[in-house]
Write a protein that holds these residues in place. Structure first.
Motif, PDB file in Angstrom:
ATOM      1  N   SER A  10     -19.706  87.899 -30.535  1.00  0.00           N
ATOM      2  CA  SER A  10     -20.540  86.982 -30.811  1.00  0.00           C
ATOM      3  C   SER A  10     -20.963  86.438 -29.323  1.00  0.00           C
ATOM      4  O   SER A  10     -20.346  86.441 -28.313  1.00  0.00           O
ATOM      5  N   THR A  11     -22.180  85.647 -29.587  1.00  0.00           N
ATOM      6  CA  THR A  11     -22.843  84.723 -28.323  1.00  0.00           C
ATOM      7  C   THR A  11     -21.910  84.043 -27.896  1.00  0.00           C
ATOM      8  O   THR A  11     -21.782  83.895 -26.696  1.00  0.00           O
ATOM      9  N   PHE A  12     -21.084  83.417 -28.768  1.00  0.00           N
ATOM     10  CA  PHE A  12     -19.945  82.309 -28.471  1.00  0.00           C
ATOM     11  C   PHE A  12     -19.171  82.859 -27.429  1.00  0.00           C
ATOM     12  O   PHE A  12     -18.860  82.344 -26.325  1.00  0.00           O
ATOM     13  N   THR A  13     -18.546  84.175 -27.664  1.00  0.00           N
ATOM     14  CA  THR A  13     -17.591  84.865 -26.729  1.00  0.00           C
ATOM     15  C   THR A  13     -18.023  85.188 -25.497  1.00  0.00           C
ATOM     16  O   THR A  13     -17.798  85.134 -24.436  1.00  0.00           O
ATOM     17  N   VAL A  14     -19.400  85.719 -25.520  1.00  0.00           N
ATOM     18  CA  VAL A  14     -20.055  85.880 -24.250  1.00  0.00           C
ATOM     19  C   VAL A  14     -20.233  85.001 -23.282  1.00  0.00           C
ATOM     20  O   VAL A  14     -19.750  84.984 -21.889  1.00  0.00           O
ATOM     21  N   GLY A  34     -11.019  73.236 -24.011  1.00  0.00           N
ATOM     22  CA  GLY A  34     -11.150  73.000 -25.213  1.00  0.00           C
ATOM     23  C   GLY A  34     -12.484  73.338 -25.762  1.00  0.00           C
ATOM     24  O   GLY A  34     -13.672  73.456 -25.142  1.00  0.00           O
ATOM     25  N   SER A  35     -12.625  73.626 -26.995  1.00  0.00           N
ATOM     26  CA  SER A  35     -13.901  73.807 -27.824  1.00  0.00           C
ATOM     27  C   SER A  35     -13.981  72.823 -28.970  1.00  0.00           C
ATOM     28  O   SER A  35     -12.958  73.297 -29.795  1.00  0.00           O
ATOM     29  N   ALA A  36     -14.936  72.401 -29.166  1.00  0.00           N
ATOM     30  CA  ALA A  36     -15.089  71.424 -30.450  1.00  0.00           C
ATOM     31  C   ALA A  36     -15.413  72.160 -31.604  1.00  0.00           C
ATOM     32  O   ALA A  36     -16.359  72.907 -31.412  1.00  0.00           O
ATOM     33  N   GLU A  48     -23.813  75.808 -30.261  1.00  0.00           N
ATOM     34  CA  GLU A  48     -24.277  75.527 -31.343  1.00  0.00           C
ATOM     35  C   GLU A  48     -25.102  76.558 -31.504  1.00  0.00           C
ATOM     36  O   GLU A  48     -25.914  77.162 -30.964  1.00  0.00           O
ATOM     37  N   SER A  49     -24.693  77.207 -32.805  1.00  0.00           N
ATOM     38  CA  SER A  49     -25.460  78.554 -33.215  1.00  0.00           C
ATOM     39  C   SER A  49     -26.739  78.199 -34.133  1.00  0.00           C
ATOM     40  O   SER A  49     -27.716  78.997 -34.152  1.00  0.00           O
ATOM     41  N   SER A  50     -27.134  76.739 -34.262  1.00  0.00           N
ATOM     42  CA  SER A  50     -28.615  76.555 -34.870  1.00  0.00           C
ATOM     43  C   SER A  50     -28.965  75.373 -34.171  1.00  0.00           C
ATOM     44  O   SER A  50     -28.122  74.515 -33.597  1.00  0.00           O
ATOM     45  N   HIS A  69     -22.079  72.572 -22.906  1.00  0.00           N
ATOM     46  CA  HIS A  69     -22.747  72.697 -24.013  1.00  0.00           C
ATOM     47  C   HIS A  69     -24.074  73.514 -24.263  1.00  0.00           C
ATOM     48  O   HIS A  69     -25.060  73.134 -23.690  1.00  0.00           O
ATOM     49  N   ALA A  70     -23.994  74.595 -24.912  1.00  0.00           N
ATOM     50  CA  ALA A  70     -25.051  75.481 -25.146  1.00  0.00           C
ATOM     51  C   ALA A  70     -25.655  75.387 -26.317  1.00  0.00           C
ATOM     52  O   ALA A  70     -24.918  75.367 -27.328  1.00  0.00           O
ATOM     53  N   ALA A  71     -26.983  75.600 -26.642  1.00  0.00           N
ATOM     54  CA  ALA A  71     -27.752  75.462 -27.877  1.00  0.00           C
ATOM     55  C   ALA A  71     -28.865  76.393 -27.817  1.00  0.00           C
ATOM     56  O   ALA A  71     -29.670  76.087 -26.701  1.00  0.00           O
ATOM     57  N   PRO A  72     -29.063  76.960 -28.752  1.00  0.00           N
ATOM     58  CA  PRO A  72     -30.533  77.864 -28.877  1.00  0.00           C
ATOM     59  C   PRO A  72     -31.794  76.810 -29.054  1.00  0.00           C
ATOM     60  O   PRO A  72     -31.590  75.925 -29.745  1.00  0.00           O
ATOM     61  N   VAL A  73     -32.801  77.091 -28.134  1.00  0.00           N
ATOM     62  CA  VAL A  73     -34.032  76.477 -28.416  1.00  0.00           C
ATOM     63  C   VAL A  73     -35.184  77.359 -28.449  1.00  0.00           C
ATOM     64  O   VAL A  73     -34.958  78.645 -28.539  1.00  0.00           O
ATOM     65  N   CYS A  74     -36.253  76.921 -28.513  1.00  0.00           N
ATOM     66  CA  CYS A  74     -37.455  78.017 -29.112  1.00  0.00           C
ATOM     67  C   CYS A  74     -37.821  78.845 -27.798  1.00  0.00           C
ATOM     68  O   CYS A  74     -38.209  79.955 -28.042  1.00  0.00           O
TER      69      CYS A  74
END
Length: 476
Positions: A321-325, A346-348, A428-430, A459-464
């Motif tokens: 998963s991208t989370f793991t990477v 920690g990871s929420a 965040e996956s979305s 905190h990582a999150a996909p954007v456009c």
């Protein structure tokens, strides 16, 4: 310490333990309770309440969460997350870290009647938005208040200049971040509406963290938009009835996390975290104060499309998963900077595995503790696969509440830092969206936060155009 050992010692000292109303009751059949036993009971209070209170909590033992309207009529035990937030809110002088703000711009004609009716329905629909918390011998109980209209604070600033309007909005956002909710009497929910023109309004919603999380924010905005659209057309509430309320979930959690199943989960985490240092060794820019402050900031970074595409290709080729990477790279960075090959963070986690809780507002977040051992003898692909394997097992044991885990691992307690983990990672996956149906037309506003509960967070999150990285940090 395991439950059997605690009970054996109590019997030897003539002590009876019971759980009544969610609180631990201690009865000494001899003259006094020794300091040793007092410390033991205090250190394992959550475990004892969870294990001994299972017979009176809800009346069911399977995994299905069932609704019971009578729960809304009298005080009830809180969930573990509510308990932690209530305790921290009670003890902390800095209330800002528990406020969640949602703000956005509304363009076009706005019906105040439809908007107020939509908010009123939300509070009727989600009992958590009209719940207060009362203390009972040091333990919180949640009490649902009768249905009431939401007070929408309306301010008309049409006569102000544009720069003045901007200043007024920023001032309101800053005040709401610092607003102190009285959890024993206040609704954990406030709404402000600023009118800057006939076709321009600014909406600011403030919710205490005890009643919400990130998932809940999406639900609230989606349902607000749906209700507003329906009431604008003079139609009835189109939303389906909720299967349960948050109080049902709290009762289920207390009953489900008990007995042998809880002891088995705790055994896993005792072994998983055995011997780990519970305070990071990252070099600090300042001497850590004796009492933790929460002043902080955020630095934004963008992983561009090319780099994001490379990460996606790597994840796909290794079937991880991208989370793991991202977490693994972050852990390696922490290891290099701290000189420690055993990294704890920690990871929420949304913690909404059960289908019945997915449409609910409330705080379901649980901090999952991730331990990463940096093995130099492994190749990059071997290391990532090892990380993925461990994460899968960790997530299978995710139901142990963080507060109960802290009690059982029993790290050195200090007012100077957060217990067990001071570094956080979330992915965040979305991407969060604006109002999906566009009836209200709320355009979300990016908000700045100048508080930090942890020393360092990513905190990582996909954007456009890639992946946005928000580095949160404490500066005191």
């Amino acid at each position: 310490m395991k439950l059997a050992d605690i009970l054996t010692l109590c019997r030897q000292e003539g002590i009876e333990l019971q759980v009544k109303g969610g609180a631990l009751r201690v009865t000494a059949t001899r003259d006094r309770v020794s300091d040793k036993v007092k410390d033991l009971l205090r250190a394992n209070k959550l475990l004892l309440i969870a294990m001994l209170g299972q017979d009176e909590t809800s009346g069911y033992r399977d995994e299905e969460i069932v609704t019971d309207p009578s729960r809304l009529l009298s005080p009830l035990v809180t969930s573990f997350a509510q308990r932690r937030i209530w305790l921290e809110s009670t003890l902390s002088d800095d209330k800002a870290i528990y406020n969640t703000r949602v703000a956005g711009t509304i363009r076009g004609e706005l019906s105040l009647e439809a908007l107020e009716a939509a908010f009123t329905t939300l509070v009727e629909r989600h009992a958590i938005l009209r719940t207060v918390y009362i203390a009972d011998e040091g333990e919180p109980l949640q009490k649902v208040l009768p249905i009431a209209d939401v007070y929408l604070v309306k301010e008309d600033h049409q006569d102000r200049k544009a720069d003045e309007q901007t200043a007024l909005l920023q001032s309101l956002l800053a005040r709401e971040m610092l607003h102190s909710f009285n959890l024993s009497s206040d609704l954990p929910f406030r709404v402000h509406l600023l009118k800057f023109a006939a076709d321009h309004h600014e909406l600011v919603i403030t919710i205490h963290h005890i009643a919400t999380d990130g998932w809940s924010t999406d639900i609230l905005l989606r349902e607000l938009d749906t209700l507003y659209g329906a009431y604008l057309r003079s139609e009835p509430n189109p939303l389906p009835d909720l299967p349960i309320q948050y109080a049902d979930y709290a009762a289920w959690q207390r009953a489900h996390l008990s007995g042998r199943s809880l002891e088995k989960l705790l055994d896993y985490w005792r072994e998983r975290l055995d011997g780990v240092s519970t305070v990071h060794s990252l070099p600090m820019d300042f001497e850590r104060p004796q009492r933790q402050g929460h002043s902080g900031g955020v630095h934004l970074q963008l992983l561009d499309e090319a780099l994001t595409a490379g990460l996606t290709t790597l994840s796909s080729s290794l079937n991880i998963s991208t989370f793991t990477v991202l977490q693994s790279v972050f852990a390696v960075l922490i290891s290099r900077c701290s000189g420690n090959d055993d990294v704890l963070m920690g990871s929420a986690n949304a913690s909404r595995v059960e289908a019945a809780v997915q449409p609910l507002l409330g705080c379901f977040l649980n901090n999952l503790v991730l331990r990463t051992n940096i093995h130099c003898e492994l190749s990059a692909s071997q290391f990532l696969h090892e990380q993925q394997r461990r994460f899968i097992t960790d997530f299978e044991h995710q139901h142990v509440p963080f507060e109960l885990l802290v009690e059982q691992i029993n790290p050195e307690r200090s007012l100077a830092h957060h217990p067990l983990v001071q570094i956080m990672f979330t992915f965040e996956s979305s991407q969060l969206s604006d109002s999906p149906e566009g009836k209200l037309g709320l355009q979300r506003r990016e908000l700045d936060y100048d508080v930090s509960k942890f020393d360092l967070s990513l905190h990582a999150a996909p954007v456009c155009d890639g992946i946005e990285i928000a580095w949160g940090y404490s500066n005191e």
